[in-house]
Design a protein around this motif. Sequence first.
Motif, PDB file in Angstrom:
ATOM      1  N   LEU A  12       0.761  -1.218   0.000  1.00  0.00           N
ATOM      2  CA  LEU A  12       0.000   0.000   0.000  1.00  0.00           C
ATOM      3  C   LEU A  12       0.794   1.271   0.000  1.00  0.00           C
ATOM      4  O   LEU A  12       0.283   2.284  -0.381  1.00  0.00           O
ATOM      5  N   LEU A  13       1.977   1.234   0.485  1.00  0.00           N
ATOM      6  CA  LEU A  13       2.667   2.477   0.668  1.00  0.00           C
ATOM      7  C   LEU A  13       3.455   2.951  -0.493  1.00  0.00           C
ATOM      8  O   LEU A  13       3.881   4.062  -0.522  1.00  0.00           O
ATOM      9  N   PHE A  14       3.706   2.137  -1.375  1.00  0.00           N
ATOM     10  CA  PHE A  14       4.608   2.558  -2.426  1.00  0.00           C
ATOM     11  C   PHE A  14       3.903   2.758  -3.729  1.00  0.00           C
ATOM     12  O   PHE A  14       4.520   3.128  -4.688  1.00  0.00           O
ATOM     13  N   LEU A  15       2.679   2.438  -3.777  1.00  0.00           N
ATOM     14  CA  LEU A  15       2.070   2.444  -5.068  1.00  0.00           C
ATOM     15  C   LEU A  15       1.818   3.828  -5.484  1.00  0.00           C
ATOM     16  O   LEU A  15       1.448   4.462  -5.166  1.00  0.00           O
ATOM     17  N   GLY A  16       1.707   4.287  -6.352  1.00  0.00           N
ATOM     18  CA  GLY A  16       1.266   5.519  -6.834  1.00  0.00           C
ATOM     19  C   GLY A  16       2.271   6.544  -6.901  1.00  0.00           C
ATOM     20  O   GLY A  16       1.958   7.669  -7.112  1.00  0.00           O
ATOM     21  N   LEU A  17       3.548   6.226  -6.736  1.00  0.00           N
ATOM     22  CA  LEU A  17       4.532   7.289  -6.808  1.00  0.00           C
ATOM     23  C   LEU A  17       5.158   7.354  -8.186  1.00  0.00           C
ATOM     24  O   LEU A  17       6.160   8.014  -8.389  1.00  0.00           O
ATOM     25  N   PRO A 228       1.695  -1.560  -7.359  1.00  0.00           N
ATOM     26  CA  PRO A 228       2.860  -2.446  -7.271  1.00  0.00           C
ATOM     27  C   PRO A 228       2.564  -3.809  -7.880  1.00  0.00           C
ATOM     28  O   PRO A 228       1.584  -4.457  -7.528  1.00  0.00           O
ATOM     29  N   THR A 229       3.390  -4.212  -8.820  1.00  0.00           N
ATOM     30  CA  THR A 229       3.240  -5.530  -9.421  1.00  0.00           C
ATOM     31  C   THR A 229       4.154  -6.545  -8.736  1.00  0.00           C
ATOM     32  O   THR A 229       3.898  -7.745  -8.774  1.00  0.00           O
ATOM     33  N   LEU A 230       5.218  -6.053  -8.114  1.00  0.00           N
ATOM     34  CA  LEU A 230       6.143  -6.895  -7.356  1.00  0.00           C
ATOM     35  C   LEU A 230       6.715  -6.053  -6.231  1.00  0.00           C
ATOM     36  O   LEU A 230       7.125  -4.912  -6.455  1.00  0.00           O
ATOM     37  N   ALA A 231       6.718  -6.596  -5.010  1.00  0.00           N
ATOM     38  CA  ALA A 231       7.231  -5.865  -3.856  1.00  0.00           C
ATOM     39  C   ALA A 231       7.898  -6.846  -2.905  1.00  0.00           C
ATOM     40  O   ALA A 231       7.523  -8.018  -2.847  1.00  0.00           O
ATOM     41  N   ARG A 244       3.503 -10.769  -5.415  1.00  0.00           N
ATOM     42  CA  ARG A 244       3.358 -10.491  -6.846  1.00  0.00           C
ATOM     43  C   ARG A 244       1.876 -10.393  -7.188  1.00  0.00           C
ATOM     44  O   ARG A 244       1.076 -11.232  -6.766  1.00  0.00           O
ATOM     45  N   LEU A 245       1.538  -9.377  -7.951  1.00  0.00           N
ATOM     46  CA  LEU A 245       0.163  -9.201  -8.396  1.00  0.00           C
ATOM     47  C   LEU A 245      -0.195 -10.303  -9.387  1.00  0.00           C
ATOM     48  O   LEU A 245       0.499 -10.505 -10.379  1.00  0.00           O
ATOM     49  N   VAL A 246      -1.287 -11.034  -9.106  1.00  0.00           N
ATOM     50  CA  VAL A 246      -1.649 -12.162  -9.966  1.00  0.00           C
ATOM     51  C   VAL A 246      -2.781 -11.829 -10.930  1.00  0.00           C
ATOM     52  O   VAL A 246      -3.062 -12.621 -11.842  1.00  0.00           O
ATOM     53  N   ASN A 247      -3.441 -10.679 -10.765  1.00  0.00           N
ATOM     54  CA  ASN A 247      -4.534 -10.313 -11.677  1.00  0.00           C
ATOM     55  C   ASN A 247      -4.375  -8.872 -12.182  1.00  0.00           C
ATOM     56  O   ASN A 247      -5.236  -8.022 -11.939  1.00  0.00           O
ATOM     57  N   PRO A 248      -3.280  -8.588 -12.878  1.00  0.00           N
ATOM     58  CA  PRO A 248      -3.058  -7.215 -13.356  1.00  0.00           C
ATOM     59  C   PRO A 248      -4.166  -6.709 -14.271  1.00  0.00           C
ATOM     60  O   PRO A 248      -4.357  -5.493 -14.395  1.00  0.00           O
TER      61      PRO A 248
END
Length: 272
Positions: A12-17, A228-231, A244-248
């Motif tokens: 949650l914290l890194f997305l959107g930058l 984030p697709t991978l963190a 890892r995001l499994v449903n992009p």
Amino acid sequence: MRVGRVWLIIILLFLGLAPGALAAAPATIAAAPEVRENLEYQISLGPWSDVARVHLVLKELKPGHYLAEFSGAAQGMWKLLSRWLPERYQTEMLYRDGRLQPMVYREEFQEKGQKVLKEYRFDYDHSQLTLWRQVDGGENIKEWEVPLTGPVYDLLSLFYNVRLDALGPAPGGATLKVMVLPDPKPRELVFCIGEVTDEGLKVMVNSCTPGADDADQYFMFLSPERVPTLAWTRVTLFGKLAGRLVNPGEIKKEGLLTPLPPSASPVPKASR
């Protein structure tokens, strides 16, 4: 630190930058809110590739009123370990002045065999932030209250505000500091924006108390939609904790808060 909280921070914290219903939930939550987005992540730990699955869901309760929820549960043998019991995190938000303003943030988890519910209440009229705690459905106890002197975000509201570009752009090479929920001492996240690679925009995040020398570090790759697709981070004994995001394909590319169109109704047959 609980595993769910670690992963919540990672996602949650890194997305959107990139450049450019709990037991104690209030009665205002709608019975059948509209789901605006539902993202699923597969969690790996050291040599184990599928120790948990988590969902990050945004729901519209009514126009301008939203509920974000992060929940997860262990898979396979990991269900037998107490530290991997199901956890849930929720934020109720109101859309005001171009951003989502957190009103109540909740954490539900297991601790020493007891069900714990923590609720952070934002009182903007009186500029106060209060933490309440409940154990096994017992009495709500106020743990602390601190002044609300400026913008403070829980991890969920921060995630969606970044998605909406409410915090402004953060180009490569930039550093961005954001105040998050205190404990009750102030806490901040420091985002160090890297370069765009084949895997996405790389971001490093430090979670710390302002002025402290030590910090927890997290890393991630972001999609163009600021998801984030991978963190990953590192945890004691186990090594690398990653997701890892499994449903992009479920990423909402635009209109994240736009009301859903009404459901198509069957055309009534003409009477004879």
